[in-house]
Design a protein around this motif. Sequence first.
Motif, PDB file in Angstrom:
ATOM      1  N   MET A  42     -28.770  11.381 -10.330  1.00 48.16           N
ATOM      2  CA  MET A  42     -27.600  10.477 -10.792  1.00 48.16           C
ATOM      3  C   MET A  42     -26.321  10.673  -9.841  1.00 48.16           C
ATOM      4  O   MET A  42     -26.398  11.699  -9.218  1.00 48.16           O
ATOM      5  N   CYS A  43     -25.558   9.765  -9.752  1.00 48.71           N
ATOM      6  CA  CYS A  43     -24.335   9.833  -8.949  1.00 48.71           C
ATOM      7  C   CYS A  43     -23.555  11.151  -9.191  1.00 48.71           C
ATOM      8  O   CYS A  43     -23.371  11.390 -10.633  1.00 48.71           O
ATOM      9  N   ALA A  44     -22.946  11.952  -8.241  1.00 47.47           N
ATOM     10  CA  ALA A  44     -22.089  13.055  -8.670  1.00 47.47           C
ATOM     11  C   ALA A  44     -20.902  12.572  -9.002  1.00 47.47           C
ATOM     12  O   ALA A  44     -19.977  12.892  -8.482  1.00 47.47           O
ATOM     13  N   ALA A  56      -6.167  16.164 -22.552  1.00 48.30           N
ATOM     14  CA  ALA A  56      -6.280  17.184 -21.475  1.00 48.30           C
ATOM     15  C   ALA A  56      -6.124  16.476 -20.125  1.00 48.30           C
ATOM     16  O   ALA A  56      -6.576  15.155 -19.696  1.00 48.30           O
ATOM     17  N   GLN A  57      -5.715  17.118 -19.212  1.00 50.62           N
ATOM     18  CA  GLN A  57      -5.737  16.714 -17.634  1.00 50.62           C
ATOM     19  C   GLN A  57      -7.109  17.474 -17.130  1.00 50.62           C
ATOM     20  O   GLN A  57      -7.301  18.555 -17.356  1.00 50.62           O
ATOM     21  N   ALA A  58      -7.606  16.880 -16.282  1.00 48.15           N
ATOM     22  CA  ALA A  58      -8.725  17.334 -15.519  1.00 48.15           C
ATOM     23  C   ALA A  58      -8.205  18.534 -14.397  1.00 48.15           C
ATOM     24  O   ALA A  58      -7.073  18.045 -13.534  1.00 48.15           O
ATOM     25  N   ALA A  59      -9.008  19.644 -14.239  1.00 47.78           N
ATOM     26  CA  ALA A  59      -8.663  20.578 -13.224  1.00 47.78           C
ATOM     27  C   ALA A  59      -9.494  20.159 -12.257  1.00 47.78           C
ATOM     28  O   ALA A  59      -8.707  20.531 -11.100  1.00 47.78           O
ATOM     29  N   TYR A  60     -10.470  19.556 -12.242  1.00 51.83           N
ATOM     30  CA  TYR A  60     -11.351  19.079 -11.263  1.00 51.83           C
ATOM     31  C   TYR A  60     -12.017  17.821 -11.502  1.00 51.83           C
ATOM     32  O   TYR A  60     -12.329  17.558 -12.647  1.00 51.83           O
ATOM     33  N   THR A  61     -11.988  16.722 -10.483  1.00 45.58           N
ATOM     34  CA  THR A  61     -12.569  15.671 -10.802  1.00 45.58           C
ATOM     35  C   THR A  61     -13.388  15.504  -9.616  1.00 45.58           C
ATOM     36  O   THR A  61     -12.767  15.347  -8.262  1.00 45.58           O
ATOM     37  N   VAL A  62     -14.654  14.780  -9.784  1.00 47.79           N
ATOM     38  CA  VAL A  62     -15.576  14.675  -8.632  1.00 47.79           C
ATOM     39  C   VAL A  62     -16.127  13.233  -8.525  1.00 47.79           C
ATOM     40  O   VAL A  62     -16.541  12.909  -9.592  1.00 47.79           O
ATOM     41  N   VAL A  63     -15.799  12.718  -7.574  1.00 45.33           N
ATOM     42  CA  VAL A  63     -16.553  11.402  -7.403  1.00 45.33           C
ATOM     43  C   VAL A  63     -17.380  10.968  -6.310  1.00 45.33           C
ATOM     44  O   VAL A  63     -16.919  11.406  -5.197  1.00 45.33           O
ATOM     45  N   ASN A  64     -18.575  10.861  -6.463  1.00 40.41           N
ATOM     46  CA  ASN A  64     -19.497  10.545  -5.494  1.00 40.41           C
ATOM     47  C   ASN A  64     -19.596  12.106  -4.649  1.00 40.41           C
ATOM     48  O   ASN A  64     -19.989  11.845  -3.425  1.00 40.41           O
ATOM     49  N   GLY A  65     -19.753  13.135  -5.129  1.00 40.48           N
ATOM     50  CA  GLY A  65     -19.981  14.427  -4.438  1.00 40.48           C
ATOM     51  C   GLY A  65     -18.627  14.657  -3.837  1.00 40.48           C
ATOM     52  O   GLY A  65     -18.604  16.066  -3.383  1.00 40.48           O
ATOM     53  N   GLY A  98     -22.652  -2.265 -16.025  1.00 42.86           N
ATOM     54  CA  GLY A  98     -23.885  -2.739 -15.562  1.00 42.86           C
ATOM     55  C   GLY A  98     -24.500  -1.474 -14.440  1.00 42.86           C
ATOM     56  O   GLY A  98     -25.215  -2.007 -13.543  1.00 42.86           O
ATOM     57  N   ARG A  99     -24.000  -0.337 -14.717  1.00 46.85           N
ATOM     58  CA  ARG A  99     -24.131   0.760 -13.763  1.00 46.85           C
ATOM     59  C   ARG A  99     -25.148   1.574 -14.628  1.00 46.85           C
ATOM     60  O   ARG A  99     -24.848   2.522 -15.602  1.00 46.85           O
ATOM     61  N   SER A 100     -26.395   1.824 -13.800  1.00 40.99           N
ATOM     62  CA  SER A 100     -27.365   2.929 -14.445  1.00 40.99           C
ATOM     63  C   SER A 100     -27.394   4.108 -13.638  1.00 40.99           C
ATOM     64  O   SER A 100     -28.009   5.000 -14.034  1.00 40.99           O
ATOM     65  N   ASP A 101     -26.360   4.361 -12.509  1.00 38.27           N
ATOM     66  CA  ASP A 101     -26.471   5.306 -11.705  1.00 38.27           C
ATOM     67  C   ASP A 101     -25.198   6.353 -12.032  1.00 38.27           C
ATOM     68  O   ASP A 101     -25.134   7.476 -11.258  1.00 38.27           O
ATOM     69  N   ILE A 102     -24.484   6.025 -12.966  1.00 40.37           N
ATOM     70  CA  ILE A 102     -23.269   6.728 -13.533  1.00 40.37           C
ATOM     71  C   ILE A 102     -23.100   7.002 -15.117  1.00 40.37           C
ATOM     72  O   ILE A 102     -24.128   6.034 -15.847  1.00 40.37           O
ATOM     73  N   THR A 121     -17.988 -10.418   0.761  1.00 43.50           N
ATOM     74  CA  THR A 121     -17.409  -9.296   1.957  1.00 43.50           C
ATOM     75  C   THR A 121     -17.708  -8.013   1.267  1.00 43.50           C
ATOM     76  O   THR A 121     -18.110  -7.236   2.001  1.00 43.50           O
ATOM     77  N   TYR A 122     -17.374  -7.722   0.164  1.00 40.55           N
ATOM     78  CA  TYR A 122     -17.149  -6.450  -0.341  1.00 40.55           C
ATOM     79  C   TYR A 122     -18.295  -5.949  -1.548  1.00 40.55           C
ATOM     80  O   TYR A 122     -18.497  -4.801  -1.494  1.00 40.55           O
ATOM     81  N   HIS A 123     -19.107  -6.953  -2.163  1.00 35.60           N
ATOM     82  CA  HIS A 123     -19.873  -6.460  -3.439  1.00 35.60           C
ATOM     83  C   HIS A 123     -20.909  -5.780  -2.780  1.00 35.60           C
ATOM     84  O   HIS A 123     -21.665  -6.097  -1.955  1.00 35.60           O
ATOM     85  N   ASP A 124     -21.243  -4.447  -3.478  1.00 32.62           N
ATOM     86  CA  ASP A 124     -22.300  -3.585  -2.873  1.00 32.62           C
ATOM     87  C   ASP A 124     -23.263  -3.101  -4.182  1.00 32.62           C
ATOM     88  O   ASP A 124     -23.026  -2.439  -5.274  1.00 32.62           O
ATOM     89  N   ALA A 125     -24.447  -3.632  -4.205  1.00 28.94           N
ATOM     90  CA  ALA A 125     -25.422  -3.903  -5.456  1.00 28.94           C
ATOM     91  C   ALA A 125     -26.191  -2.504  -5.303  1.00 28.94           C
ATOM     92  O   ALA A 125     -27.088  -2.315  -6.333  1.00 28.94           O
ATOM     93  N   THR A 126     -26.102  -1.819  -4.306  1.00 27.63           N
ATOM     94  CA  THR A 126     -27.153  -0.624  -4.118  1.00 27.63           C
ATOM     95  C   THR A 126     -26.760   0.729  -5.206  1.00 27.63           C
ATOM     96  O   THR A 126     -25.605   0.727  -5.403  1.00 27.63           O
ATOM     97  N   HIS A 127     -27.504   1.521  -5.221  1.00 22.89           N
ATOM     98  CA  HIS A 127     -27.510   2.862  -6.021  1.00 22.89           C
ATOM     99  C   HIS A 127     -26.254   3.696  -5.323  1.00 22.89           C
ATOM    100  O   HIS A 127     -26.202   3.837  -4.347  1.00 22.89           O
ATOM    101  N   GLY A 128     -25.338   3.895  -6.298  1.00 24.28           N
ATOM    102  CA  GLY A 128     -24.272   4.906  -5.869  1.00 24.28           C
ATOM    103  C   GLY A 128     -23.211   4.108  -5.129  1.00 24.28           C
ATOM    104  O   GLY A 128     -22.448   4.558  -4.606  1.00 24.28           O
ATOM    105  N   SER A 129     -23.114   2.750  -5.197  1.00 21.64           N
ATOM    106  CA  SER A 129     -22.076   1.716  -4.739  1.00 21.64           C
ATOM    107  C   SER A 129     -20.843   2.359  -5.189  1.00 21.64           C
ATOM    108  O   SER A 129     -20.630   2.538  -6.315  1.00 21.64           O
ATOM    109  N   MET A 130     -19.800   2.451  -4.236  1.00 21.74           N
ATOM    110  CA  MET A 130     -18.518   2.502  -4.281  1.00 21.74           C
ATOM    111  C   MET A 130     -17.745   1.306  -4.899  1.00 21.74           C
ATOM    112  O   MET A 130     -16.736   1.633  -5.587  1.00 21.74           O
TER     113      MET A 130
END
Length: 477
Positions: free
Chosen positions: A404-406, A436-445, A393-397, A192-201
């Motif tokens: 690479m993923c943003a 430290a706390q992050a000022a900004y966190t960006v996931v997948n752009g 097992g992620r080569s895109d992050i 149902t859910y597994h996504d093996a593509t580049h950039g998968s969330m």
Amino acid sequence: MATLLIHNARCIATLDDAQAELADASIFIRNKRIEHIGPTAELPPSCKAAADEVIDARHHLVTPGLVNTHHHMFQSLTRAIPAVQNAELFGWLRGLYPIWAGLTPEMVQVSTQIAMAELLMSGCTTSSDHLYIYPNGVRLDDSIEAARQIGMRFVATRGSMSVGQSQGGLPPDRVVEREDFILKDTQRLIETYHDATHGSMLNVAVAPCSPFSVSRDLMRESALLARSFKGQNVRLHTHLAENDHDIAYSREKFSCTPTEYAQDLGWLGADVWHAHCVKLDDPGISLFAASRTGVAHCPCSNMRLASGIAPIRKMLNAGVPVGLGVDGSASNDAAHMVNEARQALLLARVGRAMQPPEMREGRNFFGCDLGPAEMTARDVLHMATRGGAQVLGRSDIGYLAPGMCADLAMFDLRTLGFAGGAVHDPVGSLMLCASAQAAYTVVNGKVVVREGRLATIELAPLLARHNVLATQLAQLA
């Protein structure tokens, strides 16, 4: 296509193959990927012109998004429970199983988002979660939906317990499941859910809880199930060799070490990662290295439960893939990835002081000639980013480079914790000076933490509801 420009950063720690640290540099993101990274003076004018949003990063350190390889997010509901504050692993579990038996789907959803909020606000962009208890209609789907709403890259592991106390296991019989149902539901979740593509969330992994809560048959069948999805990177995860009682249980029940047990059941390989491995011996380290089996190192939890010091430098030197994990919110009592990395650095170093004086000359606790440099700031940042990505097992992050993923974190170097540190070494100060706390966190752009505030959901009502549910759960028990 959405575009974002991280402009004129004080320092970008790329963690790329050259370990480049760029001063006065910029990152241009288009359609969830890094398109350009380099000195601001070399930024193509077209990038700035095309940016839908520009973030002024002149006072910030930018790192790859941190990667958390082991967690039990539902446990944020049972932080600091008095009865188990001073317990070791097995006593801690026995004290908490009856409380967790009251979990509901809403509790899992809310606690997952609380844990993810804490991770995101510490610069973590990808997290795995090991949900292994499913009472009262709880499903892994509850965690998956929570992650989608908050915007975190997620490795959802379908945990399980099938051997209760009546069969010689640790958990009460009322919180274990039938093995045929476990396997059927795990297959459903992957399909149902597994996504093996580049950039998968979203990835789904197969994760029987531990040698003391599942059978040999379930371990074997779980490995066969995961590997039946050929080419889909469906991974295997469990706990292994966490403390002395864990070792004793394996020897008594299976007449072997945990590593030998894992090897016999097909649980070594580049598609497997184990949590803790505090008591992994030299033969075990060699087997892990040869098979490229990964380790989730959880220093805060290992200290909290007095489990011991994992031989991480020895693992790294041997070639074992190692990432960091915050572990359960009730054994760590936090989910702060920068702090976890700092603790990994400090715990590795303190091992030197545990040596007998006659053995200290030129050698550290693990037999390596490194002294206080047993672990460096950049070592632990690597573990928290590229190491974690490899373990999952992620080569895109895991590092910052075109294509690479943003996924990235930004830390404001003007804040109190960096005072007197960032002027000398921004990267080192992140790991050494403060949590430290992050000022900004960006996931997948997408900006999910902006100016230190969660940008995807309202945190205040979530916190209020979480505390109500935490109180109800404890009262039910």
